[in-house]
Design a protein around this motif. Structure first.
Motif, PDB file in Angstrom:
ATOM      1  N   GLU A  78       0.827  -1.217   0.000  1.00 14.63           N
ATOM      2  CA  GLU A  78       0.000   0.000   0.000  1.00 14.63           C
ATOM      3  C   GLU A  78       0.860   1.267   0.000  1.00 14.63           C
ATOM      4  O   GLU A  78       0.492   2.260  -0.620  1.00 14.63           O
ATOM      5  N   LEU A  81       1.997   2.006  -3.428  1.00 16.95           N
ATOM      6  CA  LEU A  81       0.884   2.565  -4.211  1.00 16.95           C
ATOM      7  C   LEU A  81       0.707   4.052  -3.895  1.00 16.95           C
ATOM      8  O   LEU A  81       0.527   4.878  -4.794  1.00 16.95           O
ATOM      9  N   TYR A  82       0.818   4.383  -2.603  1.00  7.93           N
ATOM     10  CA  TYR A  82       0.646   5.774  -2.159  1.00  7.93           C
ATOM     11  C   TYR A  82       1.709   6.678  -2.801  1.00  7.93           C
ATOM     12  O   TYR A  82       1.369   7.697  -3.411  1.00  7.93           O
ATOM     13  N   ALA A  85       1.212   6.961  -6.542  1.00  8.75           N
ATOM     14  CA  ALA A  85       0.079   7.826  -6.897  1.00  8.75           C
ATOM     15  C   ALA A  85       0.458   9.295  -6.757  1.00  8.75           C
ATOM     16  O   ALA A  85       0.138  10.114  -7.629  1.00  8.75           O
TER      17      ALA A  85
ATOM     18  N   TYR B 187      -8.360   7.876  -4.474  1.00  8.35           N
ATOM     19  CA  TYR B 187      -7.994   6.887  -5.507  1.00  8.35           C
ATOM     20  C   TYR B 187      -9.088   6.770  -6.575  1.00  8.35           C
ATOM     21  O   TYR B 187      -8.801   6.660  -7.759  1.00  8.35           O
ATOM     22  N   MET B 190      -8.939   9.942  -8.718  1.00 10.74           N
ATOM     23  CA  MET B 190      -7.711  10.004  -9.521  1.00 10.74           C
ATOM     24  C   MET B 190      -7.787   9.073 -10.738  1.00 10.74           C
ATOM     25  O   MET B 190      -7.480   9.479 -11.857  1.00 10.74           O
TER      26      MET B 190
END
Lengths: 106, 324
Positions: A78, A81-82, A85, B187, B190
């Protein structure tokens, strides 16, 4: 009558599993003493249960792997992913804004 | 706690109204492109929401849900049609007309949600709202009325479907804390705004390569590469995306946590009047135009708000009788 049976082994089911040596270990040490029926049965039962558990967890792993292979989104931590992003978001935003300054009309 | 909940709900509603009034001002005074504005501001807003949330669980799970993609697509479409509506009518009129979503939500839930039945107060409130909406719609200029109502119906439809999906989204339902909700929404928004961005660039590329006389009607509606690089639209969207949009979402989640849903809905029903106050303030500074809003519109607005309040009161009574 009761005094004549001190050698008789009383199986405590709660602790039996802890005292049982694995069959392979027993063979390796060379002890050939005959094992009571219940002890052997418990040992076999325990072994078969662990095989079943192992098979189940293998099946679960296989299913999860198949699900992940079918999914478009790979399985990543995770936190990765953070940061991905955030990095991706900032890159897109900055490139669009800089692009508009270079080629866009005001 | 009730006062605190009321206070947070009021702040949320003020932010929502400000966002709407400013969007209209940017559209009318600065001619920003509604599709690009929505797409870019939502993309930046999602980055801010993810930053607020920080790393944690729920991100991957959110992306794997089909609900996520449907919700995001509806969010983008709703914001776009709302902007297109704001290009024709004032924020105050739009806020009054948008109360139609209350009726749409109840009717859709009645059809699709098992066990949901409108209560007595809903049947009192819905005609009041319809009458008010009818008066506001009749007061619109005839040349824009049909288009404005068309965008209104689409906005209401997208908004209601989005709410229904949000109520059944597996990860969103599990998200309890404000940070979790920010992460999930971040999320969701986005991914969809990025997909829309790619789509817009592809369409703009196709539009640029096809001769103008052979262009399809659909292509004419979509923005060109020059419009996609319009500085005013992008910088306005960037400011909106960094400031008001994430604030609006964060405070909405916060209000949902500290205030009861009924309390929040009650405060939300007076949003059109806050929007009117803000538009008046802008008008007094020589910005924007509220002359379209007539006393009849305000009276109709009062009928709509009273209808909404009757329905909220019915829910409040039902929730208090349940808790007792």
């Amino acid at each position: 009558m009761a005094k004549n049976r001190p050698q008789a082994k009383v199986i405590d089911f709660g602790t039996a599993r802890k005292h049982v040596k694995p069959a392979t270990e027993a063979k390796a040490t060379g002890t050939s003493q005959p094992k009571p029926f219940l002890e052997t049965w418990l040992k076999n039962h325990e072994d078969s249960q662990s095989v079943v558990q192992e098979n189940l967890s293998l099946k679960q792993q296989k299913r999860r792997l198949e699900e992940e292979r079918d999914s478009l989104i790979p399985s990543i931590p995770e936190s990765t992913l953070y940061y991905t992003a955030i990095f991706f978001g900032l890159i897109i935003t900055m490139s669009w804004l800089i692009g508009s300054l270079l080629w866009g009309k005001s | 706690m009730l006062r605190y909940g009321l206070f947070i709900s009021l702040i949320t509603i003020i932010i929502w109204a400000t966002e709407r009034v400013l969007s209209r001002f940017l559209l009318v005074a600065h001619h920003v492109n509604p599709i690009i504005f929505t797409c870019f501001s939502l993309f930046i807003c999602s980055v801010v929401l993810i930053l607020i949330a920080g790393p944690g669980k729920g991100g991957l799970q959110t992306l794997r849900q089909p609900h996520t993609w449907a919700y995001g697509a509806l969010q983008v479409m709703m914001n776009t049609t709302d902007m297109l509506m704001l290009a024709l009518i004032t924020s105050t009129e739009a806020s009054f007309l948008a109360r139609l979503s209350i009726i749409a939500a109840i009717l859709l839930k009645w059809v699709f949600v098992h066990g949901f039945v409108p209560n007595r107060y809903d049947w009192y409130g819905m005609p009041l709202i319809l009458v008010g909406i009818g008066i506001v719609a009749a007061g619109l200029s005839p040349d824009i009325r049909v288009m404005a109502l068309f965008w209104l119906v689409l906005t209401v439809l997208f908004n209601t479907l989005r709410t229904l999906i949000a109520e059944t989204h597996p990860t969103a339902v599990q998200a309890q804390t404000i940070r979790q909700r920010c992460r999930v929404t971040g999320y969701v928004v986005m991914t969809t705004s990025f997909v829309l961005t790619v789509f817009l660039f592809v369409i703009a590329g196709v539009k640029g390569s096809v001769p103008a006389d052979k262009g399809m009607a659909f292509l004419n509606l979509m923005p060109s590469l020059t419009e996609l690089m319009d500085q005013r639209t992008l910088f306005a969207a960037a400011i909106m995306g960094v400031t008001l949009l994430p604030l609006a979402m964060y405070f909405y989640f916060y209000a949902a946590q500290v205030a009861k849903t009924e309390i929040f809905m009650m405060v939300a029903s007076v949003q059109p009047f806050i929007a009117y106050g803000l538009e008046r303030t802008l008008h007094s500074f020589g910005l924007g135009n509220v002359q379209q809003v007539t006393p009849t519109d305000l009276a109709a607005g009062a009928i709509i708000v009273s209808g909404a309040l009757v329905m909220v009161y019915g829910r409040y009574l039902a929730s208090t009788s349940r808790s007792e």
